[in-house]
Design an enzyme around this catalytic site. Structure first.
Site, PDB file in Angstrom:
ATOM      1  N   GLU A 198      20.168 -33.605  -8.203  1.00  0.00           N
ATOM      2  CA  GLU A 198      20.657 -32.328  -7.700  1.00  0.00           C
ATOM      3  C   GLU A 198      19.415 -31.487  -7.429  1.00  0.00           C
ATOM      4  O   GLU A 198      18.827 -30.906  -8.345  1.00  0.00           O
ATOM      5  CB  GLU A 198      21.551 -31.634  -8.730  1.00  0.00           C
ATOM      6  N   ASP A 218      20.493 -33.116 -13.329  1.00  0.00           N
ATOM      7  CA  ASP A 218      20.760 -31.708 -13.049  1.00  0.00           C
ATOM      8  C   ASP A 218      19.466 -30.919 -12.835  1.00  0.00           C
ATOM      9  O   ASP A 218      18.452 -31.172 -13.480  1.00  0.00           O
ATOM     10  CB  ASP A 218      21.544 -31.103 -14.216  1.00  0.00           C
TER      11      ASP A 218
END
Length: 916
Positions: free
Chosen positions: A475, A422
């Site tokens: 990401e 993330d």
């Protein structure tokens, strides 16, 4: 007290222990050989009597009270250290026999300490944390924690009345590691570390390496043995290790376990909510989820972070227990069962992981030992001002080791098939989300976080070195180059990157009213300019359906739900056929209307309604086509796997492209219409002569469309279109995506008999419609021409939809510009204007919702002219969109005089004009 015993007492050291300030309690506590015999010391607050019992002989030696706080000692006349236990009587009259925790040696080796100091101890989780084990035949739990600046660390819990004096830990040299083996403890016990900082202030901390935690709002760690589960997925793991995921189908279903399905909250006898009763167990979820995922045709699931987190509203992205699956849904064994079961059903599992930041909760990593252990001390480097979280100090070996080992832990202990990392962008840039003055440049004055870059390369190299088929996904939302690729060539080394650019551009494009999409055509096609710069995953993730953004169907234009659904089907169809792996967040597969809410389960009830059930069926069919047709995934990351057929038709908001493999017969043709216009007999170029069968159409009635499909196989014709010699005519429904299989056929050459001439011409009648302008269609069929001189047939082929220049009586022509998609207006005497629309690429276009003037459409399908000169036939090719004119200096265009042996173009009239 015996004088010899008194003389052996280190009174300063005893005071340090009594006041719980000892970094090395083993120096005094436990057994020690002296010149006078075996000295055994124990510090047990609230004990009134302690006796040493030798295991071999059973002899007992009472211990003397050296300090009223509970410090006992005994001098036994022997020169070796035997096995022994302590018999303890407490001030409340209870008694117990226990093994002395200070009689055991450290389990760390010098190699362990050196590797951890260097940040390369990749299995440090086998030592750090709490591990049930047997040491010298004694069962207990081994505790270990890194607190480099702590004055003292103790293990506390129900087993010792949360008293930090009782089980003070031993510091191992200058490593900053504290450890202690406590006999008699077992799995299931709750504990924390009581850490006394350099100022003498104690604080309670959960175990950073703990394998299990209490259910929120409680925050203690729980002892757990992660090695006792018996895995059954050996076949899956072997198969995964041999597989290259790049050329395999990967359709990912992203879910949040706590809101995919949910129970009604139970209440106790007092009417209060039973905490955690609203959640299903990992084992229950596994069975239901696997059944649904298989039914829908997904290949993988991606779980929003399952690592322990205190706040439900964070969705798991503010982690406090990096080595513990959240207790909301069960135990670590339950989660292992979840992973095992999914693998047994042929479903891969990707875990969301958050190494970019961590929360400030007092029981967590923040200010862990009274100093900034895991974060930077300078808030300009160590804090996210907008998120309110802390940033890891990636340049500190103990921190990078903690994170790298954690990624490996989930792959090794829980058999994760992938780790999705993330917020990578926030790691790469020092000024991410910060204003000027809120960040510190790197040593070169730039904003790149050089330590984070090295950390990511280090992690990726180690992770890939395992070669077990597990993947790392980033990401990353910026244009940082080479997120994916080979580390040796300068890349960060991820296997995949989320295509955030495509998501933003395409979502923005789809949110436009179809009438205005022609002005945003670039947002539709731009992604292919950089599609091969990284190995992308196309995503419609959770981030797109929260914080007021609405659901996916809610973003679509249209006043009626059916119109929105048509737009959404087109979006999903385009996504599935675009290069890159795929990801869709839960609930969007059946077009949930409401935004995602982590505190409620999905609106499963609406799947009984036609619009939502049909959307679900469409997504299911897309997944089925995706996994069964290699062209949609096999060459995702090779430019040869994609080819535009038409990417310039902005006026009609249509794109046409091919997906290919190395086998010609596996080619797929995809046609996408993002406008509300129906096109009948729409001609498109095809890759080769063959048969073209529609295998998917988002306008099918079964998916909620109106059924304007192409049910019959289309055989290509030798009619040039889109700069290709072969083409087909199809029906293109509004707001639709069509997928065709392409089956090549051998082209046959037909020889005509010499000296034979054939001709046929048919003209369609003129059809009037009401009092409005009528559409006139004239079709001139192909006329064969026979060459007389050498008796060989040759035809002048004038392309589809190409009007001929007209010859006027005075031999002067005012140029009327014939352009693609622009009507040609002719003025007639005292009458109204009749629009003759000469269109390329838009045969028989029917405009939906516009019931006004119908354009007169003149189609010269295949007019043929003959030019006989020097007994040779010359084929004149009049280009699409390029009527042949000659420019004269006075800006008037004179049309070349057509020779006697050329046929004169016919002029279609409306009872007055004549076509010559």
């Amino acid at each position: 007290m015996d004088k010899k015993l008194y003389d052996l007492m280190d009174w300063a050291g005893i005071e340090e222990i009594v006041y719980s300030e000892a970094a090395d309690p083993h120096k005094l506590l436990g057994p020690h050989i002296t010149d006078d015999g075996l000295l055994i010391s124990a510090f047990i607050p609230t004990a009134v009597m302690v006796t040493v019992r030798l295991a071999s002989s059973g002899k007992e030696f009472p211990m003397e009270l050296a300090d009223e706080a509970g410090y006992f000692a005994a001098l036994i006349p022997r020169k070796n250290i035997p096995e022994y236990s302590l018999l303890v009587v407490y001030d409340n009259g209870t008694s117990e026999e226990l093994y002395d925790p200070y009689a055991f040696s450290p389990l760390y080796t010098d190699s362990d300490l050196k590797k951890f100091e260097a940040g390369v101890h990749y299995t440090i989780y086998e030592k750090m944390g709490a591990h049930p084990m047997s040491v010298n035949g004694v069962e207990g739990v081994y505790f270990s924690v890194w607190a480099p600046c702590a004055m003292r660390v103790s293990v506390v819990g129900d087993f010792n009345l949360w008293d930090g004096r009782r089980h003070q830990m031993r510091r191992l040299g200058d490593s900053g590691i504290f450890e202690l083996f406590i006999p008699g403890l077992a799995s299931g016990l709750i504990y924390k570390y009581e850490i006394k900082n350099s100022r003498g202030e104690p604080q309670l901390k959960a175990d950073p390496y703990g394998n299990f935690c209490e259910l929120r709002p409680n925050t203690a760690s729980v002892v757990w043995d992660t090695g006792r589960y018996e895995w059954q997925d050996n076949a899956w793991m072997k198969k995964r290790a041999k597989m290259d995921s790049k050329n395999q189908a990967m359709s990912i279903y992203e879910i949040h376990l706590g809101s995919w399905i949910r129970k009604e909250t139970e209440r106790n006898e007092n009417g209060n909510d039973i905490i955690g009763s609203e959640f299903y167990n990992y084992r229950e979820i596994a069975v239901k989820l696997a059944e649904y995922v298989k039914m829908m045709g997904y290949t993988h699931v991606e779980l929003l972070p399952v690592m322990e987190h205190p706040l439900d509203a964070s969705w798991g992205y503010q982690v406090t227990g990096y080595y513990a699956p959240t207790s909301r849904y069960g135990t670590p064994d339950d989660f292992m069962y979840f992973m095992d079961y999914m693998h047994g059903q042929g479903i891969g599992v990707i875990l969301d992981w958050v190494p970019a930041h961590f929360p400030r909760d007092s029981f967590g990593l923040a200010n862990f030992d009274g100093t900034c252990v895991y974060e930077h001390k300078d808030p300009r480097q160590g804090a996210h001002p907008h998120w309110g979280t802390l940033i890891y100090n990636y340049g500190r070996p103990g921190v990078s080791n903690f994170l790298i080992a954690n990624a490996l832990f989930w792959a090794d202990k829980y058999h994760a098939d992938g780790i999705r990392m993330d917020a990578v962008a926030s790691m790469l840039y020092l000024d991410y989300g910060k204003n000027p003055g809120e960040w510190v440049p790197n040593i070169y004055g730039g904003h790149e976080n050089l330590e984070a870059v090295e950390f990511l390369k280090h992690l990726n190299s180690v992770f890939k070195g395992r070669a077990d088929g597990a993947v790392l996904i980033a990401e990353e939302s910026t244009a940082w180059p080479e997120i994916t690729g080979d580390i040796k060539e300068g890349a960060l080394g991820f296997d995949y990157k989320w295509n955030m650019g495509w998501m933003n551009d395409f979502t923005g494009y789809m949110q436009c009213d179809p009438f205005f999409r022609k002005h945003h055509y670039g947002e539709l096609t731009f992604s292919m300019l950089y599609a091969y710069s990284e190995d992308f995953i196309l995503v419609f993730s959770h981030d797109e359906v929260v914080h007021g953004k609405g659901s996916m169907i809610g973003k679509m234009p249209g006043e009626e739900l059916e119109t929105k659904a048509a737009n959404l089907r087109a979006a999903y169809g385009f996504m599935m056929s675009h290069p890159g792996k795929k990801l869709l967040f839960m609930g969007q597969e059946f077009a949930q209307v409401h935004e995602w809410n982590e505190n409620a389960e999905l609106d499963w009830g609406i799947t009984e309604q036609p619009v939502h059930k049909q959307m679900q069926e469409y997504v299911k069919s897309l997944n089925e086509i995706y996994v069964n047709y290699p062209a949609l995934y096999q060459m995702d990351y090779e430019p040869e796997g994609f080819e535009w057929v038409n990417c310039t038709d902005s006026e009609e908001s249509i794109v046409v492209f091919l997906r290919k493999t190395k086998k010609k017969e596996e080619t797929l043709l995809i046609v996408c219409n993002f406008d509300t216009v129906l096109h009948e007999k729409f001609r498109i170029g095809v890759p080769f002569a063959g048969k073209y069968k529609e295998i998917s159409n988002s306008d099918a009635e079964s998916y909620g469309g109106e059924g304007r499909i192409n049910p019959r196989v289309k055989s290509s014709k030798k009619a040039e279109k889109d700069e290709r010699p072969d083409s087909i005519e199809i029906t293109v429904a509004p707001l639709s995506v069509m997928i065709f299989t392409c089956t090549p056929v051998e082209e046959k050459t037909v020889k005509k008999a010499a000296g034979v001439k054939t001709a046929a011409a048919k003209t369609a009648g003129v059809k009037a419609a009401g009092t409005k302008a009528a559409v006139k269609k004239t079709t001139v069929k192909k006329t064969a021409v026979t060459k007389a001189a050498d008796k060989k047939a040759a035809a002048e082929k004038i392309e589809d939809k190409k009007p001929e220049t007209k010859k006027i009586a005075d031999k002067k022509v005012t140029v009327e510009k014939i352009e693609d998609k622009k009507p040609e207006t002719k003025k007639i005497a005292d009458k109204k204007v009749t629009v003759e629309k000469i269109e390329d690429k838009k045969p028989e276009t029917k405009k939906i919702a516009d019931k006004k003037v119908t354009a007169e459409k003149i189609e010269d399908k295949k007019p043929e002219t003959k030019k006989i000169a020097d007994k040779k036939v010359t084929v004149e090719k009049i280009e699409d969109k390029k009527p042949e004119t000659k420019k004269i200096a006075d800006k008037k265009v004179m049309v070349e005089k057509i020779e006697d042996k050329k046929p004169v173009a016919k002029k279609i009239t409306d009872k007055k004009n004549e076509k010559k």
